[in-house]
Write a protein that holds these residues in place. Structure first.
Motif, mmCIF file in Angstrom:
data_model
loop_
_atom_site.group_PDB
_atom_site.id
_atom_site.type_symbol
_atom_site.label_atom_id
_atom_site.label_comp_id
_atom_site.label_asym_id
_atom_site.label_seq_id
_atom_site.Cartn_x
_atom_site.Cartn_y
_atom_site.Cartn_z
ATOM 1 N N ALA A 219 7.550 1.737 9.231
ATOM 2 C CA ALA A 219 7.368 1.293 7.850
ATOM 3 C C ALA A 219 7.497 2.511 6.950
ATOM 4 O O ALA A 219 7.109 3.623 7.329
ATOM 5 C CB ALA A 219 6.012 0.626 7.654
ATOM 6 N N SER A 220 8.043 2.324 5.751
ATOM 7 C CA SER A 220 8.263 3.457 4.865
ATOM 8 C C SER A 220 8.389 2.963 3.431
ATOM 9 O O SER A 220 8.841 1.830 3.177
ATOM 10 C CB SER A 220 9.527 4.212 5.266
ATOM 11 N N SER A 221 7.984 3.832 2.483
ATOM 12 C CA SER A 221 8.206 3.510 1.075
ATOM 13 C C SER A 221 9.688 3.632 0.728
ATOM 14 O O SER A 221 10.129 3.163 -0.324
ATOM 15 C CB SER A 221 7.367 4.442 0.185
ATOM 16 N N ALA B 236 4.206 5.922 -5.171
ATOM 17 C CA ALA B 236 4.415 6.050 -6.613
ATOM 18 C C ALA B 236 3.384 6.975 -7.230
ATOM 19 O O ALA B 236 3.685 7.730 -8.163
ATOM 20 C CB ALA B 236 4.357 4.658 -7.261
ATOM 21 N N THR B 237 2.157 6.936 -6.711
ATOM 22 C CA THR B 237 1.094 7.805 -7.241
ATOM 23 C C THR B 237 1.388 9.268 -6.960
ATOM 24 O O THR B 237 1.256 10.133 -7.834
ATOM 25 C CB THR B 237 -0.261 7.430 -6.605
ATOM 26 N N GLY B 238 1.790 9.560 -5.717
ATOM 27 C CA GLY B 238 2.032 10.961 -5.352
ATOM 28 C C GLY B 238 3.470 11.395 -5.483
ATOM 29 O O GLY B 238 3.800 12.556 -5.247
ATOM 30 N N ARG B 239 4.376 10.462 -5.844
ATOM 31 C CA ARG B 239 5.807 10.759 -5.950
ATOM 32 C C ARG B 239 6.339 11.402 -4.674
ATOM 33 O O ARG B 239 7.077 12.384 -4.695
ATOM 34 C CB ARG B 239 6.078 11.664 -7.148
ATOM 35 N N VAL B 240 5.954 10.820 -3.560
ATOM 36 C CA VAL B 240 6.435 11.272 -2.260
ATOM 37 C C VAL B 240 6.846 10.040 -1.461
ATOM 38 O O VAL B 240 6.523 8.912 -1.805
ATOM 39 C CB VAL B 240 5.354 12.050 -1.478
ATOM 40 N N LEU C 30 0.832 -1.211 0.000
ATOM 41 C CA LEU C 30 0.000 0.000 0.000
ATOM 42 C C LEU C 30 0.864 1.258 0.000
ATOM 43 O O LEU C 30 0.621 2.218 -0.753
ATOM 44 C CB LEU C 30 -0.921 0.009 1.226
ATOM 45 N N LEU C 31 1.868 1.266 0.862
ATOM 46 C CA LEU C 31 2.755 2.428 0.926
ATOM 47 C C LEU C 31 3.478 2.636 -0.402
ATOM 48 O O LEU C 31 3.599 3.770 -0.889
ATOM 49 C CB LEU C 31 3.775 2.244 2.057
ATOM 50 N N ASP C 32 3.970 1.557 -0.981
ATOM 51 C CA ASP C 32 4.730 1.666 -2.234
ATOM 52 C C ASP C 32 3.857 2.195 -3.368
ATOM 53 O O ASP C 32 4.286 3.070 -4.138
ATOM 54 C CB ASP C 32 5.311 0.298 -2.615
#
Length: 410
Positions: free
Chosen positions: A33-35, A16-20, A10-12
């Protein structure tokens, strides 16, 4: 509580959608947890301040904490945080820096809270199950009598009143020897088996005959035990009738599974903690005796194996004095002797009615009469003369059958 295998994708995708970079931070400010995997275990002091300030209601920015202002929607390129709550309790923060669509953030927040809530329910169920297993183990243990007051208080804290009369019901789940089970065993894991046992446990707990006062847990790998509670009453025959109904119902409830054969039995109704162990042992003994009589499935009550129970309870001096000499005579006659013994047992079971015995065995009445005369000559016991002869002939038939089944198991 964190389910990494569900949360990380979900995070990944959201990142990717918001580029953050998107993070989940625990209330103490540690990134869990982190992208961006490199940020895991790093410290976010501003989150510690958010937690301390109690700002759980809506999005806040780190600048708001510094300014001591009322939380507002964060501005672009600032650090943003959304609380993740379960049952109105803060469990973590969702954080990111920069521009990120509000709808996407809200959807991600709701998804993460759903995952965390499910994980908490799973954990609570796990610990509740383990606590119930520990309590049941203590109640059925050898030291229960000496710890009665301690166990009463412990049970009361868990919601169980041990002053109520109770009987122990045992469900024995014996793995079936079928191709499906053997394949799983050959592969070296019992995942399906353990999952099914958990499902059976929850199914039994949710049954209409199980109340909040009934302690239900596994006592060993194959024994599912129910400490069934009743309202205090002097009408014990009625309670035993209820146990018959419940025992048969539980067998029907569980017997449809594809991995286990099921045996169900119950012990005596008791009113003291020390009696629970005895009630459990009585139920297990009934199941063991049922297995010896060839009942590998079903509800087993004392009535159905009454003579088997009597045969097992006979003192050794009686079996060696009466039954073993009689059995030697029967077996010495070979197949005829076994045939005669089976005929006389059917005669006794049919209330000494020659016609019903002949119909059951598909024999002529004269054949039954001749066999009864022959068993009299062979053993010296005439089933037509009274209770004593009938008793010993029935015990002889049961004694031989139990011995044959034991030899077969060996």
């Amino acid at each position: 509580m964190l389910q990494q295998e569900l949360i990380q994708p979900l995070l990944d995708r959201a990142a990717a959608t918001g580029r953050v970079v998107i993070e989940i931070i625990n209330p103490d400010g540690v990134v869990i947890a982190s992208s961006d995997p490199g940020r895991v275990h790093s410290l976010r002091p501003e989150v510690q301040e958010l937690t301390a300030a109690g700002l759980y209601c809506r999005p806040v920015s780190s600048s708001e904490v510094d300014a001591g202002a009322t939380p507002v929607v964060p501005a672009k390129d600032e650090n943003h945080f959304l609380p993740l709550t379960v049952n109105e309790q803060l469990v973590a923060w969702l954080g990111w820096q920069g521009s990120f669509p509000g709808e996407t953030a809200a959807l991600l927040q709701a998804s993460l809270e759903g995952i965390l809530a499910a994980a908490r329910r799973r954990d609570e169920q796990y610990y509740t199950t383990r606590e119930e297993e520990a309590l049941l183990s203590a109640l059925l243990g050898r030291e229960a009598a000496s710890r009665a007051e301690e166990l009463k208080l412990r049970a009361l804290n868990a919601g169980y009143d041990l002053n109520l009369p109770r009987a122990v019901i045992v469900l024995r789940l014996e793995p079936k020897e079928n191709r499906y089970f053997n394949i799983n065993l050959h592969l070296g894991y019992d995942v399906t088996r353990e999952q099914l046992k958990s499902e059976i446990l929850e199914h039994v707990k949710g049954d209409l005959y199980i109340t909040a006062q009934d302690l239900v847990a596994f006592y060993s790998e194959d024994y599912l035990v129910i400490c069934k509670a009743f309202l205090d009453t002097d009408n014990l025959p009625r309670l035993y009738q209820a146990l018959d109904v419940i025992g048969k119902h539980l067998y029907d409830l569980v017997s449809g599974n594809h991995l286990f054969s099921v045996q169900v039995a119950y012990g005596s109704i008791v009113k003291e903690i020390a009696g629970l162990r005895r009630s459990y042992q009585e139920a297990v003994e009934l199941i063991s005796l049922g297995s010896a009589c060839g009942k590998s499935n079903g509800f087993i009550d004392a009535d159905t194996i009454l003579f088997e129970a009597l045969a097992c309870a006979l003192p050794r001096r009686l079996t060696s004095r009466y039954l073993e000499p009689l059995l030697q005579k029967v077996e010495a006659a070979g197949e005829e002797g076994i045939q005669l013994l089976e005929t006389v047992e059917a005669f006794i079971d049919n209330n000494m009615n020659i016609k019903q015995t002949a119909e059951q065995l598909h024999l002529h009445r004269n054949t039954v009469t001749n066999r009864l005369e022959r068993i009299k000559q062979l053993t010296g016991l005439d089933p037509a003369t009274g209770f004593r002869a009938i008793f010993w002939l029935k015990m002889l038939a049961v004694y031989r059958r139990l011995g044959r089944l034991h030899k077969h198991e060996d």
